[in-house]
Every structure is written in C-alpha cells, then in structure tokens.
Design a protein around this motif. Structure first.
Motif, PDB file in Angstrom:
ATOM      1  N   ALA A 150       0.834  -1.202   0.000  1.00 10.50           N
ATOM      2  CA  ALA A 150       0.000   0.000   0.000  1.00 10.50           C
ATOM      3  C   ALA A 150       0.868   1.252   0.000  1.00 10.50           C
ATOM      4  CB  ALA A 150      -0.928  -0.002   1.214  1.00 10.50           C
ATOM      5  N   ALA A 151       1.982   1.220   0.744  1.00  9.20           N
ATOM      6  CA  ALA A 151       2.880   2.375   0.792  1.00  9.20           C
ATOM      7  C   ALA A 151       3.543   2.623  -0.559  1.00  9.20           C
ATOM      8  CB  ALA A 151       3.946   2.156   1.868  1.00  9.20           C
ATOM      9  N   GLY A 153       2.298   1.823  -3.542  1.00  7.06           N
ATOM     10  CA  GLY A 153       1.278   2.404  -4.410  1.00  7.06           C
ATOM     11  C   GLY A 153       0.959   3.839  -4.045  1.00  7.06           C
ATOM     12  N   LEU A 154       0.933   4.124  -2.742  1.00  6.26           N
ATOM     13  CA  LEU A 154       0.660   5.486  -2.294  1.00  6.26           C
ATOM     14  C   LEU A 154       1.765   6.429  -2.753  1.00  6.26           C
ATOM     15  CD1 LEU A 154      -1.069   7.426  -0.642  1.00  6.26           C
ATOM     16  CD2 LEU A 154       0.207   6.711   1.398  1.00  6.26           C
ATOM     17  N   GLY A 155       3.014   5.964  -2.656  1.00  8.16           N
ATOM     18  CA  GLY A 155       4.127   6.785  -3.128  1.00  8.16           C
ATOM     19  C   GLY A 155       4.017   7.091  -4.616  1.00  8.16           C
ATOM     20  N   TYR A 156       3.584   6.109  -5.381  1.00  2.79           N
ATOM     21  CA  TYR A 156       3.372   6.306  -6.824  1.00  2.79           C
ATOM     22  C   TYR A 156       2.323   7.378  -7.083  1.00  2.79           C
ATOM     23  CZ  TYR A 156       1.250   5.254 -11.385  1.00  2.79           C
ATOM     24  OH  TYR A 156       0.707   5.346 -12.646  1.00  2.79           O
ATOM     25  N   LEU A 157       1.242   7.326  -6.333  1.00  6.67           N
ATOM     26  CA  LEU A 157       0.179   8.313  -6.516  1.00  6.67           C
ATOM     27  C   LEU A 157       0.624   9.706  -6.097  1.00  6.67           C
ATOM     28  CD1 LEU A 157      -2.867   6.245  -5.225  1.00  6.67           C
ATOM     29  CD2 LEU A 157      -2.331   6.809  -7.577  1.00  6.67           C
ATOM     30  N   LEU A 271       1.947  -0.161 -10.524  1.00 11.16           N
ATOM     31  CA  LEU A 271       2.133   0.493  -9.234  1.00 11.16           C
ATOM     32  C   LEU A 271       0.809   0.976  -8.644  1.00 11.16           C
ATOM     33  CD1 LEU A 271       5.448   2.502  -9.807  1.00 11.16           C
ATOM     34  CD2 LEU A 271       5.107   0.426  -8.461  1.00 11.16           C
ATOM     35  N   LEU A 272      -0.130   1.329  -9.514  1.00 11.96           N
ATOM     36  CA  LEU A 272      -1.461   1.704  -9.033  1.00 11.96           C
ATOM     37  C   LEU A 272      -2.152   0.504  -8.391  1.00 11.96           C
ATOM     38  CD1 LEU A 272      -3.782   3.761  -8.851  1.00 11.96           C
ATOM     39  CD2 LEU A 272      -4.499   3.027 -11.135  1.00 11.96           C
ATOM     40  N   VAL A 273      -1.901  -0.668  -8.963  1.00 11.55           N
ATOM     41  CA  VAL A 273      -2.480  -1.909  -8.430  1.00 11.55           C
ATOM     42  C   VAL A 273      -2.052  -2.118  -6.980  1.00 11.55           C
ATOM     43  CG1 VAL A 273      -2.297  -4.433  -8.581  1.00 11.55           C
ATOM     44  CG2 VAL A 273      -2.776  -3.081 -10.631  1.00 11.55           C
ATOM     45  N   PHE A 274      -0.798  -1.776  -6.672  1.00 11.62           N
ATOM     46  CA  PHE A 274      -0.291  -1.994  -5.320  1.00 11.62           C
ATOM     47  C   PHE A 274      -0.974  -1.118  -4.281  1.00 11.62           C
ATOM     48  CE2 PHE A 274       3.934  -3.555  -7.221  1.00 11.62           C
ATOM     49  CZ  PHE A 274       3.474  -4.853  -7.199  1.00 11.62           C
ATOM     50  N   PHE A 275      -1.602  -0.036  -4.706  1.00  6.87           N
ATOM     51  CA  PHE A 275      -2.404   0.762  -3.779  1.00  6.87           C
ATOM     52  C   PHE A 275      -3.865   0.322  -3.782  1.00  6.87           C
ATOM     53  CE2 PHE A 275      -5.219   4.386  -2.923  1.00  6.87           C
ATOM     54  CZ  PHE A 275      -4.819   4.688  -1.625  1.00  6.87           C
ATOM     55  N   VAL A 276      -4.400   0.087  -4.960  1.00 10.35           N
ATOM     56  CA  VAL A 276      -5.829  -0.197  -5.091  1.00 10.35           C
ATOM     57  C   VAL A 276      -6.202  -1.512  -4.406  1.00 10.35           C
ATOM     58  CG1 VAL A 276      -7.656  -0.762  -6.738  1.00 10.35           C
ATOM     59  CG2 VAL A 276      -6.137   1.165  -7.187  1.00 10.35           C
TER      60      VAL A 276
END
Length: 344
Positions: A150-151, A153-157, A271-276
């Motif tokens: 989650a971190a 993916g959050l960093g990517y966003l 990388l979006l997948v890792f947050f979603v």
C-alpha cells in the motif's frame, strides 16, 4: 462453535444456521452487486466483458493459485517452528480449504482460523491451542506486506499528484491499520495476564450455568496458547523465511488486477495496483461473504478516481479481478474442503 472438549467442531462450522446465514449473505451481496451494475450501466460493462482475452484471465487465475501456494508455504514454516510438522503437499490442500471457509463466511476470518486449527489438530499430534497459535502467527505475517505494498502504491500516486479525497481517506485508513494492528498485537502479548483475566471474567458467568465450560480449563488453554506463540516467535530465521513467502504471496495476490486490465485491453498501471488492492481489501470487512459487493464497489470507485477509465470499464475490470481472485479461489477451495472433510 465448540465441542464438549472445548475444540472447534467441524460440523458446527457449517451447520444449518451457519449455512442459512451464508446463503442470506450471498443473496444480499447479489442484490448489491446488481444495484452497483445498474448505477454504472450493465450494458456498457457487459459489452466490455464480451471482448475479454481468456489467456490473461487464465494468468490471473494462475496468479491466485500461486498466491495461495506461497501463503501455504509460509504457514508450513510457522507450523514447523511450533512443533507441527505437516508435509507441504498435504498442508496446501488444508490451506485452500481454510480459504474457502474464509471466503464464504461473512466476516470469514473469525471462521477460517478455527477451521484450519481444528483440521490441523485432527491431522497431527498438535493440540488445538498449538494449531491456533500457529495459524494466528502465520496470519499476522501475511498482513505485513499489506501495508508495504500500500505504501509503494501510495508513493506512486503522490509522485503523480493523483491522490483524490477518496484516496486520501483510504490512505488514512491504511495508516491507522498499519499502526493499530501491530499495537494491538504487541499489547496483547505484553499484557497477556490482563488479557487472560479479561477473558476469564467473561467465561466465569458462563461456567456457572454449564458444566461444558470451566474457568480452569479455559485458563489452561490460554496459557498453552501463549506458550505456543512464544515458541514460534523464538525462531527469527524461520519467521524471516515465512515472511518472505508472505511477500511473494502478496505480489501474486495483487497481480490479478493487473491481468484483469490486460484481459480487457485496458491500462491499469502496476504500481497503481499496489495501492488499489490493499485499499479495496478494507472493504472486505463488511459482513458479506468475502466482502462481496463492497470490494467490487471500492475497486470500481478507486479505479475511476485514480485512472482515466470510465465507470463501466472500471466495473468490468473489478468483475474480472474478482472472478479470478475470489470465485476461482472458492471453486478450488471448495474442492479442497470436500477432500479435507473426507480425509478427517
């Protein structure tokens, strides 16, 4: 949910009352999914699903299998440290069966852990408390990658300045869980005498009304549970190895969403997948089997908010993802559960 000897009774886990609740949960979830599709637009969603490339759907299903296999290996390592030596070929089937119990039961983690602990206590020389302690430890290890992915993916966003108000709320929720769950675990260990007294205070009134439960037997079981936890956590090298498999499992747990995008020829950044995926997992806490309807709704909302996809396309991606990660796991896990019931 317990037998006369205090252990979980497998038949009680799926008795008539529980089965009725499960069926009711699926009915409610089906209605909610229909309403979600009606709001988004079933025609556009179905039109997109008709163009699915099955090879990528197969890849998503394979990823789910590899995920469960990796998590099963993590379980085997933890169990071995706890003095429970089960061949991986046998244990992975049990793990798939426990996954089935988790996925079909509303708030299933409360049912899945006693299920697998019972089966392990029947399949091995370990008692129920040893089995349950190993199960809980393995589950906690499998939670660690949740926050790290989650971190990422959050960093990517954040780098893309693409964090909407909805995503901010979910990020806060993930942060609270990242701090709260370890804090609860540590507190439960450091103040285990307080936990024991609290449990016994709850049990004592019940013990006065029935001879099936005694304060002494519950106290003994709590002490054996904590002794088993201490034994498991005393082997850092084995725990590190189990954690590595937990991370591998989480990679394969997230990948089906990426493959769902490829299945429909829609771009869903990895990388979006890792947050979603971790964010949508929070929706799985609602009291429907496997978080049905809530997870689909969360996935659809997040994909729309964080990408250029339309609501109909996002729902189509969520549908493929859940087909591979949830329904496929139920089919495989159901077959494994039948085998475990036959075996025990």
């Amino acid at each position: 949910m317990t037998g006369a000897d205090g252990t979980a009774d497998l038949g009680d886990l799926f008795d008539r009352q529980t089965t009725a609740k499960i069926a009711g949960g699926f009915v409610v979830a089906a209605v909610l999914v229909y309403l979600l599709g009606a709001a988004v637009g079933w025609d556009q969603t179905i039109a997109r699903l008709r163009n699915a490339e099955l090879r990528w759907l197969g890849a998503a299903c394979l990823s789910t299998l590899l995920c469960l296999a990796a998590w099963g290996k993590a379980w085997q390592i933890v169990l071995r440290v706890g003095g429970i030596d089960v061949p991986y070929r046998k244990l992975v089937v049990t793990y798939f069966a426990a996954t089935f119990a988790n996925y079909v039961t509303p708030l299933g983690q409360a049912g899945g852990e006693p299920f697998i602990a019972y089966v392990l206590s029947q399949d091995t020389d370990a008692n129920y408390e040893q089995s349950l302690a190993s199960v809980v430890t393995a589950d906690l290890l499998n939670l660690l990658p949740f926050f790290n992915f989650a971190a990422v993916g959050l960093g990517y966003l954040l780098l893309r300045s693409q964090l909407t108000e909805t995503a901010e709320d979910l990020a806060v929720g993930l942060g609270v869980l990242a701090v709260g769950i370890p804090a609860i675990v540590v507190a439960g260990w450091q103040f285990r005498s307080v936990v024991e007294r609290a449990i016994l205070c709850v049990v004592e009134p019940l013990a006065r009304r029935t001879d099936r439960v005694t304060v002494d037997s519950i106290r003994e079981r709590i002490e054996r549970f904590y002794e088993s936890i201490a034994r498991i956590t005393g082997s850092p090298r084995a725990l590190l190895s189990a954690t590595a498999f937990a991370y591998v499992g989480w990679v394969f747990f997230a990948l089906p969403l990426y493959f769902a995008g490829l299945t429909l020829d829609l771009a869903v950044p990895l990388l979006l997948v890792f947050f979603v995926v971790p964010a949508s997992t929070l929706a799985g806490m609602v009291p429907t089997p496997g978080g049905l309807a809530a997870v689909e709704g969360a996935l659809t909302g997040l994909v729309v908010a964080l990408s250029a996809l339309s609501a109909a396309d996002a729902l189509a991606v969520a549908t493929i993802y859940r087909l591979a990660s949830y329904w496929f796991a139920i089919v495989v896990g159901g077959a494994a559960a039948l085998w475990v019931l036959y075996r025990t």
